[in-house]
Design a protein around this motif. Structure first.
Motif, mmCIF file in Angstrom:
data_model
loop_
_atom_site.group_PDB
_atom_site.id
_atom_site.type_symbol
_atom_site.label_atom_id
_atom_site.label_comp_id
_atom_site.label_asym_id
_atom_site.label_seq_id
_atom_site.Cartn_x
_atom_site.Cartn_y
_atom_site.Cartn_z
ATOM 1 N N SER A 198 -4.979 -23.890 -57.871
ATOM 2 C CA SER A 198 -6.272 -23.991 -58.110
ATOM 3 C C SER A 198 -6.626 -24.493 -57.075
ATOM 4 O O SER A 198 -5.589 -25.772 -56.318
ATOM 5 C CB SER A 198 -7.216 -24.671 -59.059
ATOM 6 N N PRO A 199 -7.517 -24.169 -56.300
ATOM 7 C CA PRO A 199 -8.344 -25.215 -54.686
ATOM 8 C C PRO A 199 -8.108 -26.885 -55.309
ATOM 9 O O PRO A 199 -7.615 -27.120 -54.383
ATOM 10 C CB PRO A 199 -8.962 -24.687 -54.784
ATOM 11 N N ALA A 200 -9.038 -27.117 -56.023
ATOM 12 C CA ALA A 200 -8.444 -28.391 -56.575
ATOM 13 C C ALA A 200 -7.629 -29.257 -56.795
ATOM 14 O O ALA A 200 -7.510 -30.100 -56.306
ATOM 15 C CB ALA A 200 -9.504 -29.128 -57.970
ATOM 16 N N ASN A 201 -6.222 -28.750 -57.721
ATOM 17 C CA ASN A 201 -5.333 -28.735 -57.879
ATOM 18 C C ASN A 201 -4.455 -29.076 -57.258
ATOM 19 O O ASN A 201 -3.722 -29.681 -56.437
ATOM 20 C CB ASN A 201 -4.451 -28.372 -59.050
ATOM 21 N N HIS A 202 -4.778 -27.681 -55.935
ATOM 22 C CA HIS A 202 -3.820 -27.721 -54.600
ATOM 23 C C HIS A 202 -3.870 -28.941 -54.012
ATOM 24 O O HIS A 202 -3.427 -30.317 -53.364
ATOM 25 C CB HIS A 202 -3.857 -26.974 -54.194
ATOM 26 N N HIS A 203 -5.278 -29.469 -53.795
ATOM 27 C CA HIS A 203 -5.551 -30.736 -52.787
ATOM 28 C C HIS A 203 -5.507 -31.562 -53.198
ATOM 29 O O HIS A 203 -4.834 -32.965 -52.852
ATOM 30 C CB HIS A 203 -7.977 -30.617 -52.890
ATOM 31 N N VAL A 204 -5.164 -31.979 -54.726
ATOM 32 C CA VAL A 204 -4.140 -33.073 -55.869
ATOM 33 C C VAL A 204 -2.781 -33.009 -54.451
ATOM 34 O O VAL A 204 -2.264 -34.354 -54.151
ATOM 35 C CB VAL A 204 -4.402 -33.170 -57.338
ATOM 36 N N SER A 205 -2.325 -32.175 -54.953
ATOM 37 C CA SER A 205 -0.953 -31.965 -54.232
ATOM 38 C C SER A 205 -1.097 -32.457 -53.306
ATOM 39 O O SER A 205 0.277 -33.241 -52.630
ATOM 40 C CB SER A 205 -0.104 -30.075 -54.530
ATOM 41 N N GLN A 206 -1.999 -32.181 -52.227
ATOM 42 C CA GLN A 206 -1.839 -32.748 -51.215
ATOM 43 C C GLN A 206 -1.786 -34.185 -51.266
ATOM 44 O O GLN A 206 -1.352 -34.903 -50.034
ATOM 45 C CB GLN A 206 -2.184 -31.747 -50.110
ATOM 46 N N SER A 207 -2.960 -34.332 -51.736
ATOM 47 C CA SER A 207 -3.227 -35.697 -51.534
ATOM 48 C C SER A 207 -1.700 -36.613 -52.146
ATOM 49 O O SER A 207 -1.414 -38.158 -51.288
ATOM 50 C CB SER A 207 -4.239 -36.433 -52.632
ATOM 51 N N ILE A 208 -1.126 -36.007 -53.169
ATOM 52 C CA ILE A 208 -0.270 -36.863 -53.829
ATOM 53 C C ILE A 208 1.589 -37.041 -53.132
ATOM 54 O O ILE A 208 1.866 -37.539 -52.394
ATOM 55 C CB ILE A 208 -0.102 -36.060 -55.181
ATOM 56 N N GLY A 209 1.424 -35.525 -52.256
ATOM 57 C CA GLY A 209 2.183 -35.234 -51.044
ATOM 58 C C GLY A 209 1.947 -36.118 -49.315
ATOM 59 O O GLY A 209 3.227 -37.013 -49.335
ATOM 60 N N GLN A 210 0.449 -36.086 -49.706
ATOM 61 C CA GLN A 210 0.434 -37.338 -48.553
ATOM 62 C C GLN A 210 0.993 -38.860 -48.969
ATOM 63 O O GLN A 210 1.423 -39.492 -48.104
ATOM 64 C CB GLN A 210 -0.899 -36.939 -47.866
ATOM 65 N N LEU A 211 0.739 -39.134 -49.679
ATOM 66 C CA LEU A 211 0.823 -40.911 -49.932
ATOM 67 C C LEU A 211 2.431 -40.502 -50.622
ATOM 68 O O LEU A 211 2.441 -42.002 -49.731
ATOM 69 C CB LEU A 211 0.719 -40.252 -51.605
ATOM 70 N N TYR A 212 2.952 -39.409 -51.188
ATOM 71 C CA TYR A 212 4.649 -39.771 -50.859
ATOM 72 C C TYR A 212 4.812 -40.072 -49.641
ATOM 73 O O TYR A 212 5.843 -40.715 -49.380
ATOM 74 C CB TYR A 212 5.103 -38.480 -51.703
ATOM 75 N N SER A 213 4.884 -39.014 -48.701
ATOM 76 C CA SER A 213 5.208 -39.357 -47.259
ATOM 77 C C SER A 213 4.671 -40.596 -46.847
ATOM 78 O O SER A 213 5.844 -40.825 -45.837
ATOM 79 C CB SER A 213 5.055 -37.707 -46.003
ATOM 80 N N HIS A 214 3.812 -41.329 -47.026
ATOM 81 C CA HIS A 214 3.512 -42.230 -45.974
ATOM 82 C C HIS A 214 3.845 -44.045 -46.659
ATOM 83 O O HIS A 214 4.113 -44.289 -46.235
ATOM 84 C CB HIS A 214 1.985 -42.689 -45.996
ATOM 85 N N HIS A 215 4.074 -43.121 -47.882
ATOM 86 C CA HIS A 215 4.505 -44.723 -49.148
ATOM 87 C C HIS A 215 6.361 -44.718 -49.650
ATOM 88 O O HIS A 215 6.191 -45.942 -50.425
ATOM 89 C CB HIS A 215 3.366 -44.730 -50.141
ATOM 90 N N HIS A 216 6.842 -43.270 -49.243
ATOM 91 C CA HIS A 216 7.613 -43.385 -49.986
ATOM 92 C C HIS A 216 8.888 -44.230 -49.611
ATOM 93 O O HIS A 216 9.345 -44.969 -50.809
ATOM 94 C CB HIS A 216 8.466 -41.624 -50.774
ATOM 95 N N GLY A 217 8.951 -44.603 -48.875
ATOM 96 C CA GLY A 217 10.094 -45.230 -48.560
ATOM 97 C C GLY A 217 9.360 -46.645 -48.250
ATOM 98 O O GLY A 217 10.838 -47.285 -48.431
ATOM 99 N N TRP A 218 8.644 -47.274 -48.254
ATOM 100 C CA TRP A 218 8.500 -48.297 -48.491
ATOM 101 C C TRP A 218 8.375 -48.669 -49.898
ATOM 102 O O TRP A 218 9.079 -49.558 -50.246
ATOM 103 C CB TRP A 218 6.710 -48.691 -47.853
ATOM 104 N N LEU A 219 8.213 -47.732 -50.631
ATOM 105 C CA LEU A 219 7.890 -48.170 -52.529
ATOM 106 C C LEU A 219 9.268 -48.120 -52.503
ATOM 107 O O LEU A 219 9.733 -49.406 -53.705
ATOM 108 C CB LEU A 219 7.699 -46.863 -53.029
ATOM 109 N N GLN A 220 10.698 -47.636 -51.926
ATOM 110 C CA GLN A 220 11.386 -47.388 -52.441
ATOM 111 C C GLN A 220 12.119 -48.667 -51.842
ATOM 112 O O GLN A 220 13.429 -49.565 -52.389
ATOM 113 C CB GLN A 220 12.346 -46.586 -51.669
ATOM 114 N N GLY A 221 12.104 -49.360 -50.872
ATOM 115 C CA GLY A 221 12.678 -50.727 -50.348
ATOM 116 C C GLY A 221 11.852 -51.831 -51.206
ATOM 117 O O GLY A 221 12.639 -52.359 -51.754
ATOM 118 N N TRP A 222 10.511 -51.577 -51.618
ATOM 119 C CA TRP A 222 10.382 -52.684 -52.492
ATOM 120 C C TRP A 222 11.136 -52.929 -53.718
ATOM 121 O O TRP A 222 10.699 -53.495 -54.168
ATOM 122 C CB TRP A 222 8.458 -52.291 -52.747
ATOM 123 N N LEU A 223 11.507 -51.825 -54.189
ATOM 124 C CA LEU A 223 12.145 -51.701 -55.596
ATOM 125 C C LEU A 223 13.435 -52.078 -55.535
ATOM 126 O O LEU A 223 14.325 -52.949 -56.519
ATOM 127 C CB LEU A 223 12.234 -50.355 -56.462
#
Length: 177
Positions: free
Chosen positions: A5-30
């Protein structure tokens, strides 16, 4: 694959953006916190899986996304340590069992899985409810003894035990489904 659905697609994009911007930082922090790259990679991935499976129905708007991710990752880290501690206790008890009485590897795996599920349920219970349940089930205390040791009324202990048993019944019904 189900249409999104458009709403879920937007959430996935938001999580995707969150992932691309912060995954490396989170993995390094952990990795710095845990001292283990493999666990850090697993927990970083689990953090984002948790976000995806949370069923959020609106775009993610975090003013401090790293603080949020760190909080989720900390909870997952605690779960990991608790699960490993439980596994070690089971394996230590198993080591005391004579070899001819030891359960099969398949049975051992099933027991560890069941212990993990029970631990997850118990972790969700309030501290006194969990403590009363464990005193009853593992230590064999009567309701009166639990009440005395915890400074509660017997009626409160009965309510705590009923709630814990309800959660176990829910877990059993979910496992059977």
């Amino acid at each position: 694959m189900q249409p999104t659905s458009p709403a879920n697609h937007h959430v996935s994009q938001s999580i995707g953006q969150l992932y691309s911007h912060h995954h490396g930082w989170l993995q390094g922090w952990l990795r710095r916190r845990l001292g283990n790259a493999a666990d850090a990679a697993d927990l970083a991935q689990d953090t984002f899986v948790r976000l995806l499976s949370s069923g959020l129905g609106e775009p993610l708007n975090f003013t401090t996304p790293r603080a949020y991710l760190a909080t989720v990752a900390n909870r997952l880290t605690l779960n990991l340590y608790r699960r490993r501690s439980l596994e070690q206790a089971y394996l230590a008890a198993l080591a005391q069992t004579p070899e001819d009485l030891a359960p099969s590897l398949e049975h051992q795996a099933l027991v560890l899985e069941a212990l993990d599920e029970i631990d997850q349920v118990l972790a969700l219970l309030p501290a006194k409810t969990r403590q009363a349940f464990l005193m009853s089930q593992l230590e064999g205390y009567t309701q009166e003894e639990i009440a005395s040791r915890l400074g509660l009324s017997v009626r409160s202990v009965q309510r705590y035990l009923a709630r814990a048993l309800e959660e176990c019944i829910v877990l059993a019904s979910q496992s059977a489904a």
